[in-house]
Design an enzyme around this catalytic site. Structure first.
Site, PDB file in Angstrom:
ATOM      1  N   ARG A  44       0.829  -1.207   0.000  1.00  0.00           N
ATOM      2  CA  ARG A  44       0.000   0.000   0.000  1.00  0.00           C
ATOM      3  C   ARG A  44       0.859   1.251   0.000  1.00  0.00           C
ATOM      4  O   ARG A  44       1.848   1.332   0.726  1.00  0.00           O
ATOM      5  CB  ARG A  44      -0.910   0.004   1.238  1.00  0.00           C
ATOM      6  CG  ARG A  44      -1.801  -1.209   1.271  1.00  0.00           C
ATOM      7  CD  ARG A  44      -2.774  -1.173   2.429  1.00  0.00           C
ATOM      8  NE  ARG A  44      -3.589  -2.384   2.392  1.00  0.00           N
ATOM      9  CZ  ARG A  44      -4.535  -2.679   3.275  1.00  0.00           C
ATOM     10  NH1 ARG A  44      -4.788  -1.840   4.263  1.00  0.00           N
ATOM     11  NH2 ARG A  44      -5.229  -3.790   3.162  1.00  0.00           N
ATOM     12  N   ARG A  63       2.072   0.958  10.320  1.00  0.00           N
ATOM     13  CA  ARG A  63       1.619   1.353   8.986  1.00  0.00           C
ATOM     14  C   ARG A  63       2.779   1.236   8.007  1.00  0.00           C
ATOM     15  O   ARG A  63       3.654   2.087   7.965  1.00  0.00           O
ATOM     16  CB  ARG A  63       1.091   2.790   9.038  1.00  0.00           C
ATOM     17  CG  ARG A  63       0.340   3.242   7.812  1.00  0.00           C
ATOM     18  CD  ARG A  63      -0.231   4.632   8.009  1.00  0.00           C
ATOM     19  NE  ARG A  63      -1.198   4.671   9.103  1.00  0.00           N
ATOM     20  CZ  ARG A  63      -2.499   4.395   8.958  1.00  0.00           C
ATOM     21  NH1 ARG A  63      -2.971   4.092   7.776  1.00  0.00           N
ATOM     22  NH2 ARG A  63      -3.297   4.422   9.993  1.00  0.00           N
ATOM     23  N   GLU A  80      -6.578  -1.318  15.227  1.00  0.00           N
ATOM     24  CA  GLU A  80      -7.174  -2.253  14.272  1.00  0.00           C
ATOM     25  C   GLU A  80      -6.187  -3.367  13.879  1.00  0.00           C
ATOM     26  O   GLU A  80      -5.030  -3.107  13.544  1.00  0.00           O
ATOM     27  CB  GLU A  80      -7.596  -1.491  13.015  1.00  0.00           C
ATOM     28  CG  GLU A  80      -8.165  -2.408  11.945  1.00  0.00           C
ATOM     29  CD  GLU A  80      -8.474  -1.663  10.649  1.00  0.00           C
ATOM     30  OE1 GLU A  80      -8.609  -0.426  10.683  1.00  0.00           O
ATOM     31  OE2 GLU A  80      -8.581  -2.326   9.606  1.00  0.00           O
ATOM     32  N   SER A  92     -10.430  -6.546   9.924  1.00  0.00           N
ATOM     33  CA  SER A  92     -11.613  -5.861   9.464  1.00  0.00           C
ATOM     34  C   SER A  92     -12.416  -6.890   8.687  1.00  0.00           C
ATOM     35  O   SER A  92     -11.902  -7.490   7.754  1.00  0.00           O
ATOM     36  CB  SER A  92     -11.158  -4.720   8.551  1.00  0.00           C
ATOM     37  OG  SER A  92     -12.170  -3.780   8.379  1.00  0.00           O
ATOM     38  N   ARG A 144       0.910  -6.704  12.459  1.00  0.00           N
ATOM     39  CA  ARG A 144       0.314  -6.080  13.640  1.00  0.00           C
ATOM     40  C   ARG A 144       0.145  -7.082  14.778  1.00  0.00           C
ATOM     41  O   ARG A 144       0.171  -6.713  15.949  1.00  0.00           O
ATOM     42  CB  ARG A 144      -1.025  -5.430  13.286  1.00  0.00           C
ATOM     43  CG  ARG A 144      -0.823  -4.165  12.452  1.00  0.00           C
ATOM     44  CD  ARG A 144      -2.079  -3.336  12.322  1.00  0.00           C
ATOM     45  NE  ARG A 144      -1.812  -2.139  11.533  1.00  0.00           N
ATOM     46  CZ  ARG A 144      -2.706  -1.203  11.243  1.00  0.00           C
ATOM     47  NH1 ARG A 144      -3.957  -1.327  11.692  1.00  0.00           N
ATOM     48  NH2 ARG A 144      -2.384  -0.145  10.528  1.00  0.00           N
TER      49      ARG A 144
END
Length: 469
Positions: free
Chosen positions: A303, A318, A390, A393, A432
């Site tokens: 990303r 991130r 988070e 999801s 994560r």
RNA sequence: GGAGGGGUGGCCGAGCGGUUGAAGGCGCCGGUCUUGAAAACCGGAAUCCCGCAAGGGAUCGGGGGUUCAAAUCCCUCCCCCUCCGCCA
């Protein structure tokens, strides 16, 4: 026109469609789809319930374009009616010409008339095609309609559904994972930046092993106990595939894209395995007996994180590249919300086994992703930050992606093909999870205890300590 | 990279420019037969768009062209396959 509409590969030339059965009180009605192009929302539904759609999209963006969309569509339909009358005439007269010729005549006057008519038709068809293109590109930019059970509003309207586990009490100040990891010599951001740029990381020794052990553990759990089938898929996909799941055309700036010589078609690095795995059945008509399909895939995710400048700049939260174990389901509309709940449970189970405290949050309309009708986030407790972050999801995209990617099934009772519902969820984001372990299981001496469930994947090792890791 | 072959309905596969929306097979749905099933036999079914409807239009990888008329002819792009070369 960005080029992805040029060739639709596996897609039928004129996507056909049926829509999903209505869900009680929901926004998706039982109207036949009007998709002579790639749809995302059912155009006919928008036409018939514009105010409802506008209201549904108010907190999601895109509401403004509905009026323009409808105006273009009305214009388009006007012209279609006109051109079809001309085509009907041409077909009729052409048949008469054919018969006349069989009689040995040469109706040159009719032939000349039809030649002129053909020119008119061509002009009208061109205009219609232009309108269709405009309607399609507007439609592709509209987000999915939220499910009625989703709270309306922005992030502040998110609802915590439940919590599991009790955050551990530390006798010392818990450190953020980057400190834990760097002191152990298993996390290295400096060298990653040297090799690539910031927002990349290098894992040394036990760090790399931990990443691998976590991936393996998650895959095994979902395969052996939750009934998912493992798939291995391309990490570079074409534009059609990205359109199918909704990454394109709207979010191109978030994607890494290849540059091909001499106008070759570019490929995109997947931002999540959701993209290739969901599109596995793109353009296919499945048999209802094959459903539900439950897939799990381990892939890296890439990303750009455009627009995230300044956020989470330290550590591994991130990154431009991270590993993820992804769950994807292809199901019938009648079962999709049950499947969402069980997918959520499947993801939660990973955290439970790893003894990581978390909470489940139902996202509000404004916080729900573009493709999704309903999303639950799983937030893991990070003591180094003192907050929940988070880590998964889980979304039900209903027929949104199925329409774009043309994934349908034939009902067991026979009859027309119907769009499937697609779901996806992280099970979990591996990087994560590694962070969460470093932060939650850190000890005063700087070592990190390994959760029981993971030990079989690390030769029974109980803790990671500095020496020789 | 070089040389060829090919893209047609859920799948496989035919298809002299006009009566082909498309043969045939498989699969699917319904029926007959059977205690039941299988087999056999009979029948049914492409999709989308416009239209209140009647009805009309479009669709044989995408786009363009020739023609009164294109799945069929021409151009172009995309994709797949085979052989040779190179190669993890």
């Amino acid at each position: 026109m960005t080029g992805w509409e040029a060739s639709r590969g596996w897609r039928p030339s004129r996507p056909s469609a049926t829509h999903s059965p209505p869900r009680a009180g929901a926004l998706t009605a039982a109207a036949p789809a009007a998709n002579f192009f790639l749809p995302m929302l059912d155009l006919k539904f928008i036409r018939e319930h514009p105010e409802q759609v506008v209201r549904a999209l108010e907190t999601r963006g895109g509401a403004e374009s509905v009026q323009r969309l409808l105006a273009l569509d009305a214009d388009r339909r006007r012209r279609v009616t006109a051109v079809e009358a001309s085509k009907a005439l041409r077909n009729k007269v052409s048949e008469e010409i054919a018969q006349a010729k069989r009689r040995g005549e040469h109706p040159s006057e009719e032939m000349a008339r039809m030649r002129r008519l053909g020119d008119e038709i061509k002009a009208l068809d061109t205009a219609i095609k232009g309108l269709e293109g405009e309607v399609e590109s507007l439609l592709l930019q509209l987000p999915n309609l939220p499910h009625p059970s989703v709270p309306v509003g922005g992030e502040e309207a998110n609802q915590e559904v439940r919590r599991w586990g009790t955050p551990r009490r530390f006798a010392f100040d818990p450190r953020p994972h980057w400190e834990v990891g760097e002191r152990l010599g298993i996390l290295d951001f400096e060298r990653a930046a040297k090799l690539a740029k910031s927002r990349f990381s290098v894992l040394w020794g036990m760090g790399a092993r931990l990443e691998r052990a976590l991936s393996q553990f998650m895959l095994d759990l979902h395969i052996r106990e939750h009934g998912y089938r493992e798939v291995w898929v391309p990490h570079l996909v074409n534009a059609e595939t990205m359109v199918g799941t909704g990454q394109l055309p709207k979010f191109e700036e978030q994607l890494f894209k290849t540059v091909e010589p001499e106008g070759g078609r570019p490929l995109y690095l997947i931002p999540t395995a959701e993209v290739p795995v969901t599109c596995l059945h793109g353009g296919e008509i499945l048999n209802e007996r094959e459903l539900p399909k439950r897939y799990v895939a381990f892939t890296p995710c890439y990303r750009r994180e455009a627009g995230a400048a300044g956020q989470d700049t330290r550590g591994m939260i991130r990154q431009h590249q991270f590993d993820k174990v992804e769950l994807v389901k292809v199901v019938t509309p009648a079962t999709s919300y049950d499947e969402l709940e069980s997918m959520l449970t499947d993801a939660e189970e990973v955290l439970k086994r790893l003894e990581l405290p978390y909470r489940v949050v139902l996202l509000a309309t404004g916080d729900t992703g573009f493709q999704s009708a309903k999303t639950y986030d799983l937030d893991v407790w990070l003591p180094g930050q003192g907050k929940y972050r988070e880590i998964s999801s889980c979304s039900n995209c209903e027929s949104f992606q199925a329409r774009r990617a043309e994934i349908r099934y034939r009902p067991a009772a026979g009859g027309k093909a119907v769009f499937v519902h697609t779901l996806n969820g992280s099970g979990l984001a591996v990087g994560r999870t590694l962070i969460a372990i470093l932060e939650n299981f850190q000890e005063a001496d700087g070592s990190v205890t390994i959760p029981q469930a993971l030990r079989p994947y690390l030769d029974g090792l109980e803790r990671i300590a500095r020496a020789g890791s």
